[in-house]
Design an enzyme around this catalytic site. Structure first.
Site, short mmCIF file in Angstrom:
data_model
loop_
_atom_site.label_atom_id
_atom_site.label_comp_id
_atom_site.label_asym_id
_atom_site.label_seq_id
_atom_site.Cartn_x
_atom_site.Cartn_y
_atom_site.Cartn_z
N ALA A 1 -13.09 8.62 -9.29
CA ALA A 1 -13.54 10.00 -9.46
C ALA A 1 -13.68 10.40 -10.91
CB ALA A 1 -12.56 10.95 -8.75
N HIS B 1 6.18 9.95 -10.39
CA HIS B 1 6.35 8.70 -9.65
C HIS B 1 6.13 8.94 -8.16
CE1 HIS B 1 9.24 7.26 -13.10
NE2 HIS B 1 7.96 7.33 -13.48
N ALA C 1 1.00 3.05 -4.58
CA ALA C 1 2.42 3.40 -4.47
C ALA C 1 2.75 4.13 -3.18
CB ALA C 1 2.84 4.26 -5.67
#
Length: 568
Positions: A34, A504, A538
């Protein structure tokens, strides 16, 4: 044209997959991102900079409308005051988070990956993932059984002889507190302080895009990179994913592929699935989205590492020096000793300056995060079925009391370290700190902030009484260090309000065993009940490891790419 693989997201995982899958010449691969491209010779200087404190605030490289809540939300009490929305600097640029993050290159504990396997991710135990961590890196300082020497991401450390006086004093304080010095953070995983390991070579960031999408890789005839390309819809024939619909530079295009791989991160990958009708049936029904696959775990279990900080004024002689642009040189891993927690469940990243501007160079901080967090109740939901709307993101960071208690104790520990003579020689006026909207606003790179902080910095370097007054009135927020050390109630209130994640985001499309009702993917990233669709980023972590998540993400992509090429 029908591609063999369409990768949605050119971040850390997507860059690895694009490189590895096109190494086999027969595979035609399309990588959609993007954000903007970062080709060799045209990487923006703010991304290349060894000091990472401006890239993540640059509106060109993030999803500017994305906001999240970090405090716990009670859905049983609709009358409860909603926690404030916070801006969340999620990357939107080739290389993803690796292009704007702090460049910390660590892996986590062996126990993390043994826990992954115990939670149903068979084949993801420590001995199985270590070879892929080694495959990622080219360690410029150490060799041996823990280190790689030919990977695409260089790894190094700035050793103590080049530390500024503040970092040196912090290291001495850690030593006096009884912690061992560990030259190699990524060697044996144990408690101690160390030079922080970074993905950086010759004072330049090396993102996944720089390392894996290098000029040679880009010359491959079987790799197409489409940037400024926002995928708005996954295309299906029955329960089989066959392509994507995207806006390319504002123009709608359709791409077909034999396999679609979502690598859009732990916030946007589940959002893609939910909009496609893959997720909890009840939530999809409330949005008016037809259910393609009833997977209860999509968007659930979102995790991050909750963190707080204790900051202080740095005396002029101890500030950052000319040896490096890096501001985080020393880290500490320690054990809280709470029942059941593994060793090294807490982490301290020491920042010798807090921002790019003049005041930032005067303020250092010890950023403490819960390395092994137990808060697993975060979630990603759709705000609407419209692809243009950012999802609703609730991290619920301190939903497990053990995380709250450890952060409270960490403030006490960091305060005690600041009281040592070795740290008092280089700092003064310690205070509990938070990454608030006020801090964000002053951190924006513009002429107004440069002038404002320049004037403020001169005052802070003036008389002690004036400095203390200015820190209390203009820099501290709500609580002094004395307040929180004297009153456990005030300390808890501070931690609950100030705790933020450290970018994270993970675990929102967890991989697991066939009989796990919350598992979204199998151990190769394939989405359950859907053909030709994987998630590789992740979001598929079973639990967030005791580490910054960039290297675990690179490892995950390397391992799954190997499986794909082996016909997995």
């Amino acid at each position: 044209m029908i591609y063999d693989y369409i990768i949605v997201g050119g971040g850390s995982a997507g860059s690895v997959l694009a490189n590895r899958l096109t190494a086999r010449g027969a595979n035609q691969v399309l990588l959609c991102e993007a954000g903007q491209d970062t080709p060799h010779g045209k990487v923006p200087e703010v991304i290349l900079d060894s000091y990472p404190g401006t890239a993540y605030l640059d509106s060109r490289f993030i999803w500017n409308d994305l906001k999240v809540t970090t405090e716990v939300i009670s859905h049983n009490r609709p009358d409860q005051d909603r926690p404030p929305l916070r801006k969340y600097e999620q990357a939107r640029v080739l290389g993803g988070g690796s292009s704007i993050n702090g460049q910390l290159a660590n892996r986590g504990a062996p126990t993390d990956y043994d826990e992954w396997a115990a939670r149903g991710a068979a084949g993801w135990h420590w001995d199985a993932v270590l070879p892929y961590f080694k495959k990622v890196e080219r360690d410029m300082d150490f060799d041996g059984p823990y280190h790689g020497d030919s990977g695409r991401i260089p790894v190094r450390r700035i050793m103590p002889d080049l530390w500024n006086a503040h970092a040196t004093a912090v290291g001495a304080a850690f030593d006096q507190a009884g912690y061992d010095y560990l030259p190699d953070q990524n060697g044996e995983f144990r408690d101690g302080y160390f030079p922080i390991t970074i993905s950086n070579a010759y004072e330049r960031r090396v993102s996944s895009a720089i390392g894996y999408l290098d000029p040679g890789t880009r010359l491959r005839d079987n790799l197409s990179i489409s940037t400024n390309t926002r995928v708005r819809e996954l295309l299906f024939e029955g329960s089989r994913c066959v392509g994507v619909k995207a806006l390319v530079g504002g123009r709608e295009e359709e791409f077909r592929g034999n396999e679609i791989i979502l690598s859009s991160g732990a916030i946007h990958s589940p959002a893609h699935l939910l909009r496609a009708g893959i997720g909890p049936a009840m939530a999809l029904g409330e949005m008016g989205i037809p259910v393609l696959a009833n997977l209860a775990g999509v968007g659930q279990g979102l995790m991050d590492h909750p963190s707080v900080a204790v900051a202080s004024f740095v005396k002029p002689h101890a500030r950052v020096n000319d040896h490096t642009r890096r501001h985080m040189l020393v880290g500490l891993r320690y054990s809280s000793d709470i029942e059941g927690a593994p060793r090294g469940d807490m982490f301290v990243a020491v920042a010798s300056k807090s921002s790019w501007h003049a005041v930032g160079e005067q303020i250092a901080s010890m950023v403490v995060f819960v390395n092994k967090t137990y808060s697993e109740t975060g979630q990603v939901k759709l705000a609407s079925a419209d692809w243009r709307d950012e999802p609703e993101v609730e991290f619920n960071l301190l939903s497990d009391r053990r995380d709250l208690d450890r952060l409270m104790e960490s403030v006490r520990k960091m305060a005690a370290l600041h009281a040592l003579p070795v740290l008092r020689g280089v700092t003064s006026d310690p205070f509990p700190a938070s990454y608030s909207d006020k801090v964000r606003q002053v951190g924006l790179v513009n002429q107004r902030n440069k002038l404002l902080t320049g004037f403020m910095a001169k005052l802070l370097d003036g008389p002690d009484t004036l400095r203390r007054y200015l820190i209390e009135k203009l820099i501290m927020e709500d609580f002094s260090l004395d307040d929180v050390l004297r009153d456990d109630g005030a300390l808890e209130t501070f931690v609950r309000k100030a705790a933020v994640g450290v970018w994270h985001a993970s675990c929102s499309c967890r991989m697991g065993a066939d009989d796990d009702p919350k598992a979204v993917t199998d151990t190769t990233g394939r989405v359950r009940g859907i053909g030709n669709l994987r998630v590789v980023d992740a979001s598929i972590f079973p639990v967030v490891p005791c580490a910054n998540t960039n290297f675990p993400t690179l490892m995950t992509a390397e391992k799954i790419a190997d499986g794909i090429l082996a016909g997995d």
